[in-house]
Design an enzyme around this catalytic site. Structure first.
Site, PDB file in Angstrom:
ATOM      1  N   LYS A 114       0.820  -1.220   0.000  1.00 51.01           N
ATOM      2  CA  LYS A 114       0.000   0.000   0.000  1.00 51.01           C
ATOM      3  C   LYS A 114       0.846   1.260   0.000  1.00 51.01           C
ATOM      4  CE  LYS A 114      -4.405  -1.633   1.672  1.00 51.01           C
ATOM      5  NZ  LYS A 114      -5.474  -1.534   2.654  1.00 51.01           N
ATOM      6  N   LYS A 198      -4.753  -9.232  -7.108  1.00 55.19           N
ATOM      7  CA  LYS A 198      -5.952  -9.358  -6.274  1.00 55.19           C
ATOM      8  C   LYS A 198      -7.042  -8.398  -6.741  1.00 55.19           C
ATOM      9  CE  LYS A 198      -6.051  -7.555  -2.183  1.00 55.19           C
ATOM     10  NZ  LYS A 198      -5.738  -7.099  -0.828  1.00 55.19           N
ATOM     11  N   LYS A 201     -10.455  -2.677  -4.394  1.00 53.54           N
ATOM     12  CA  LYS A 201     -11.221  -1.429  -4.482  1.00 53.54           C
ATOM     13  C   LYS A 201     -10.413  -0.345  -5.160  1.00 53.54           C
ATOM     14  CE  LYS A 201     -12.838  -2.285   0.178  1.00 53.54           C
ATOM     15  NZ  LYS A 201     -12.822  -1.915   1.572  1.00 53.54           N
TER      16      LYS A 201
HETATM   17  P1  TYM Z   1     -10.791  -4.854   3.730  1.00 51.76           P
HETATM   18  O1  TYM Z   1     -11.770  -3.773   3.992  1.00 51.76           O
HETATM   19  O2  TYM Z   1      -9.656  -4.576   2.819  1.00 51.76           O
HETATM   20  O3  TYM Z   1     -11.526  -6.119   3.182  1.00 51.76           O
HETATM   21  C1  TYM Z   1     -12.677  -6.657   3.848  1.00 51.76           C
HETATM   22  C2  TYM Z   1     -12.646  -8.171   3.762  1.00 51.76           C
HETATM   23  O4  TYM Z   1     -12.645  -8.580   2.390  1.00 51.76           O
HETATM   24  C3  TYM Z   1     -11.556  -9.478   2.158  1.00 51.76           C
HETATM   25  N1  TYM Z   1     -11.063  -9.292   0.786  1.00 51.76           N
HETATM   26  C4  TYM Z   1     -10.911 -10.275  -0.115  1.00 51.76           C
HETATM   27  N2  TYM Z   1     -11.154 -11.596  -0.033  1.00 51.76           N
HETATM   28  C5  TYM Z   1     -10.902 -12.338  -1.139  1.00 51.76           C
HETATM   29  N3  TYM Z   1     -10.445 -11.824  -2.311  1.00 51.76           N
HETATM   30  C6  TYM Z   1     -10.188 -10.510  -2.433  1.00 51.76           C
HETATM   31  N4  TYM Z   1      -9.756 -10.007  -3.588  1.00 51.76           N
HETATM   32  C7  TYM Z   1     -10.415  -9.666  -1.294  1.00 51.76           C
HETATM   33  N5  TYM Z   1     -10.284  -8.334  -1.070  1.00 51.76           N
HETATM   34  C8  TYM Z   1     -10.672  -8.122   0.209  1.00 51.76           C
HETATM   35  C9  TYM Z   1     -10.519  -9.115   3.203  1.00 51.76           C
HETATM   36  O5  TYM Z   1      -9.637 -10.187   3.457  1.00 51.76           O
HETATM   37  C10 TYM Z   1     -11.377  -8.772   4.400  1.00 51.76           C
HETATM   38  O6  TYM Z   1     -11.731  -9.940   5.120  1.00 51.76           O
HETATM   39  N6  TYM Z   1      -7.913  -4.820   7.843  1.00 51.76           N
HETATM   40  C11 TYM Z   1      -9.161  -5.282   7.290  1.00 51.76           C
HETATM   41  C12 TYM Z   1     -10.372  -4.816   8.056  1.00 51.76           C
HETATM   42  C13 TYM Z   1     -10.335  -5.037   9.533  1.00 51.76           C
HETATM   43  C14 TYM Z   1     -10.596  -6.262  10.197  1.00 51.76           C
HETATM   44  C15 TYM Z   1     -10.510  -5.962  11.578  1.00 51.76           C
HETATM   45  C16 TYM Z   1     -10.886  -7.556   9.759  1.00 51.76           C
HETATM   46  C17 TYM Z   1     -10.113  -4.081  10.476  1.00 51.76           C
HETATM   47  N7  TYM Z   1     -10.223  -4.652  11.704  1.00 51.76           N
HETATM   48  C18 TYM Z   1     -10.702  -6.955  12.552  1.00 51.76           C
HETATM   49  C19 TYM Z   1     -11.074  -8.538  10.743  1.00 51.76           C
HETATM   50  C20 TYM Z   1     -10.975  -8.248  12.092  1.00 51.76           C
HETATM   51  C21 TYM Z   1      -9.294  -4.769   5.871  1.00 51.76           C
HETATM   52  O7  TYM Z   1      -8.688  -3.792   5.505  1.00 51.76           O
HETATM   53  O8  TYM Z   1     -10.221  -5.429   5.112  1.00 51.76           O
END
Ligand code: TYM
Length: 333
Positions: A114, A198, A201
């Site tokens: 990132k 991947k 967004k």
């Molecule tokens: P975030 O917002 O980037 O993504 C949310 C969830 O979607 C999953 N994900 C994917 N899974 C499969 N293929 C993809 N291409 C893909 N893109 C995103 C992510 O693995 C995630 O589960 N840090 C985390 C958010 C967070 C969190 C937490 C999660 C903050 N605190 C506590 C669990 C527990 C994040 O940025 O996810």
């Protein structure tokens, strides 16, 4: 066995099929087991680790909550809230950042991706973001955390932080060491334009992803334009090793149909992509279009969404403020 589930999604717009198949679909299955206690968080504090437009952020917070509900999460039986409304997240993140080691954070691959080439210009928040994520999880004594494959390293860090805190403050098992729940298959959905990247967004090309707010026409068009290779679909899984786009599209199909990859291969082996893409579009439209319509409907009722988040925050705060009080006590405050 009853599980305490916690997971979060960032309100940064463009929630997509990867978020759905990697995480949200799993949230819905977990909440369907009445024995589980589930907390789903709109992680708005995480979102501001990169610059956000305040108005858009406000809309995206509502849209993420709407996406949870539209995907099937029941806000009456589960907690849906946004992180910034519960101050214990920020407090715990600070305390845990004093327990975490710089060396641990230096290993985080997502920060490297990132931050890109110019790490000096990245925010400190982007660097310490996995500590805030650990705070989210540990405040609720979560036993299980459903996420996509890209969050695996952050969860390992969370486990290390919990163990070090317990050790440092001589409080064995005080912070519960959580288990990641990452699906064995289809936990990393790839871009429709590049099977080695991947689905994300932040990809500048909207054609690289299916957004959960896409209409039927947009979904059909994106699948039509999705990158493939010139060969017909394979006869066995081994042939997919060198064919990332075929593997990704078959994976998406299998996950939506709740089928194994082998079953999907058996269904389409020897057929052309054009034939397969029609079936894939059909199943995507069948699953995603109702979610997209429901999100739009819910967004017309901002008051309803704000109430869900407010009520959810009040419930979350009961757990989190109790835990942060105990944390402060242990630290010596
Ligand atoms: P975030 O917002 O980037 O993504 C949310 C969830 O979607 C999953 N994900 C994917 N899974 C499969 N293929 C993809 N291409 C893909 N893109 C995103 C992510 O693995 C995630 O589960 N840090 C985390 C958010 C967070 C969190 C937490 C999660 C903050 N605190 C506590 C669990 C527990 C994040 O940025 O996810």
């Amino acid at each position: 066995m009853s599980k305490k589930i916690f997971s979060g999604v960032q309100p940064t717009g463009n929630l997509h099929l990867g978020n759905y198949l990697g995480a949200i679909k799993n949230f819905v299955e977990l909440q369907n087991d009445k024995a589980n206690h589930c907390i789903f968080c709109v992680v708005d504090l995480h979102a501001i680790t990169v610059k956000q437009d305040p108005k858009e952020l406000k809309n995206n917070i509502r849209e993420t909550a709407a996406t949870f509900i539209a995907s099937g999460i029941n806000p009456d039986n589960n907690i849906i809230f946004n992180q910034s409304m519960v101050s214990a997240h920020s407090e715990a993140a600070w305390i845990l950042s004093c327990v975490s080691r710089i060396g641990w954070l230096n290993r985080m691959t997502q920060f490297k991706e990132k931050a890109g080439k110019d790490k000096e210009k990245a925010s400190i928040g982007l660097y310490s973001y996995p500590v805030l994520m650990a705070a989210d999880i540990l405040l609720y004594d979560a036993t299980h955390v459903p996420v996509g494959d890209d969050q695996k390293q952050h969860l390992e860090l969370c486990r290390d932080i919990a163990q070090k805190f317990n050790n440092d403050f001589n409080a064995p098992e005080f912070l519960k060491v959580p288990e990641p729940l990452i699906q064995k298959q289809f936990s990393r959905i790839m871009s429709l334009k590049d099977g080695l990247k991947k689905m994300s967004k932040s990809d500048p090309s909207d054609l690289s992803r299916i957004n959960l707010t896409d209409s039927k026409d947009e979904i059909v068009n994106k699948i039509k334009k999705a990158k493939t290779d010139p060969l017909p679909l394979p006869n066995n899984i081994d042939e997919l090793v060198e064919r990332p786009e075929a593997e990704n599209l078959l994976g998406i199909y299998s996950s939506l149909k709740n089928k194994s990859l082998q079953n999907s291969i058996d269904e389409f082996s020897g057929k052309n992509f054009s034939e397969f893409k029609i079936e894939l579009s059909d199943v995507l439209v069948e699953k995603i279009e109702p979610i997209s319509k429901k999100i739009k409907e819910l967004l017309n009722d901002e008051k309803y969404l704000d109430t869900i988040l407010l009520e959810g925050s009040k419930k979350a705060d009961i757990f989190a403020s109790k835990k942060i009080k105990e944390i402060k006590e242990l630290v010596g405050f």
